[in-house]
Design an enzyme around this catalytic site. Structure first.
Site, short mmCIF file in Angstrom:
data_model
loop_
_atom_site.label_atom_id
_atom_site.label_comp_id
_atom_site.label_asym_id
_atom_site.label_seq_id
_atom_site.Cartn_x
_atom_site.Cartn_y
_atom_site.Cartn_z
N LYS A 54 68.05 54.67 87.80
CA LYS A 54 68.42 54.87 89.21
C LYS A 54 69.93 55.06 89.34
CE LYS A 54 64.47 52.22 90.86
NZ LYS A 54 63.93 50.91 91.22
N GLN A 98 66.13 44.98 92.98
CA GLN A 98 65.02 45.28 92.08
C GLN A 98 64.05 44.10 92.03
OE1 GLN A 98 64.58 48.30 90.35
NE2 GLN A 98 62.59 47.45 89.75
N ASP A 121 64.54 51.20 99.94
CA ASP A 121 63.21 50.99 99.37
C ASP A 121 62.14 50.98 100.46
OD1 ASP A 121 62.89 50.90 96.64
OD2 ASP A 121 63.50 48.81 96.43
#
Ligand code: NAP
Length: 301
Positions: A54, A98, A121
């Site tokens: 990412k 994460q 997200d």
């Protein structure tokens, strides 16, 4: 029948190219460089790989990337404090924590603390609620990737029977909302669904987001269906290495489906490309600019 293999890597590269163009235009015309902050707690090897990709791809797409690596032992209070600092940092437009987080940290509390405008997200209750009620939201990247990939082979999903296996908050449930918004007729299946193979056989579009290696067999698939495999499962491979397989038995599925995503090389790379697209969208929204669109060409075969 031999399924068309939907090349997630190539489609993701194309989307990243469009995101990079938008990002460079923002820097040139508005002095606005989209910034993505990625927070990784602990040393989960799979998470380290995802975070590494990412970060690398954000930089490759003309963005700033801010990496925050915290020890497994970090307290919930310290993690919340970091999220608070990132929320108020003007050069950060997207925040990604994460998952999974260590057991002593309440992941829902952390996700809910992220400013919804920076929640790239799309996991926060605010964005989930906005998606469900049809309001403009930052949409979770994996479901978004699934719909974009399906639409490369089925330009319109209207009226199609879609079956989603899996009802997690990060994949299954938001995917259902996106499919409803496309006017598909949606069934959501889970571990308590009766006669899952029969349910799947009714699907023009079949999405597997389960986490069980090769669970979906060839005879579960309606001939010609579009199959999107979200699963990432590590199995022991040759020479002590691991190999990755999806939730769909690929070799069987390719003789039944009309189109199929591979694992790896399907949903995974597209998820990262969607994260970068969300970061540019967030940067524009925070600056009061109209949201960019990243339309991809569609094929009808
Ligand atoms: P999750 O939270 O564990 O949810 C799994 C879902 O599958 C649950 O709804 C569960 O049902 C259902 N399920 C489990 N066993 C089943 C069975 N035998 N029959 C029918 N349904 C069953 O998983 P997730 O986070 O959604 O992830 C799913 C998979 O996608 C994993 O392999 C994950 O690694 C992968 N993934 C990939 C990406 C990507 O970028 N490609 C991103 C996210 C996730 P219940 O609700 O009844 O328990």
């Amino acid at each position: 029948m031999t399924a068309k293999i939907i090349d997630g890597k190539a489609i993701a590269a194309e989307l990243r190219g469009r995101v990079a163009d938008a990002s460079h235009r923002l820097a040139r015309d508005r002095s606005l460089v989209p910034g993505l902050a990625v927070v990784l707690v602990g040393n989960n090897p799979a998470s380290e790989v995802y975070v590494g990709s990412k970060t690398k791809m954000a930089v490759g797409s003309g963005m700033r990337s801010f990496d925050h690596r915290l020890p497994e032992t970090v307290s919930e209070a310290d993690l919340l404090a970091l999220v608070g600092r990132l929320n108020s940092d003007p050069v950060v437009h997207g925040i990604l924590v994460q998952l999974p987080l260590p057991a002593h940290i309440d992941a829902q509390k952390i996700v809910a603390a992220i400013d919804p405008r920076k929640d790239v997200d799309g996991f926060s209750p605010t964005n989930a609620g906005m998606l469900t009620t049809g309001l403009p939201a930052l949409v979770p990247c994996t479901p978004l990737a699934c719909v974009i990939l399906a639409k490369t082979v089925r330009p319109t999903l209207e009226g199609l029977e879609a079956v989603v296996i899996g009802r997690s908050n990060i994949v299954g449930k938001p995917l259902v909302q996106l499919l409803l918004a496309e006017n598909a007729t949606v069934t959501i299946a889970h571990s308590k669904t009766r006669d899952l193979p029969d349910v799947c056989r009714g699907a023009d579009l079949l999405f597997a987001a389960v986490g069980r290696p090769e669970m979906v067999r060839g005879h579960w698939i309606k001939p010609g269906a579009t199959v999107i495999d979200v699963g990432i499962n590590r199995l022991p491979g040759e020479g002590g290495k691991s190999r990755i397989v999806g939730d769909v038995a690929f070799e069987e599925a390719r003789t039944a489906a009309g189109a199929l995503t591979p694992v790896p090389g399907g949903v995974g790379p597209m998820t990262i490309a969607c994260l970068l697209a969300n970061t540019v969208r967030a940067a524009c929204a925070l600056a009061g600019l109209p949201p960019p669109t990243f339309e991809l060409p569609k094929s009808s075969d």
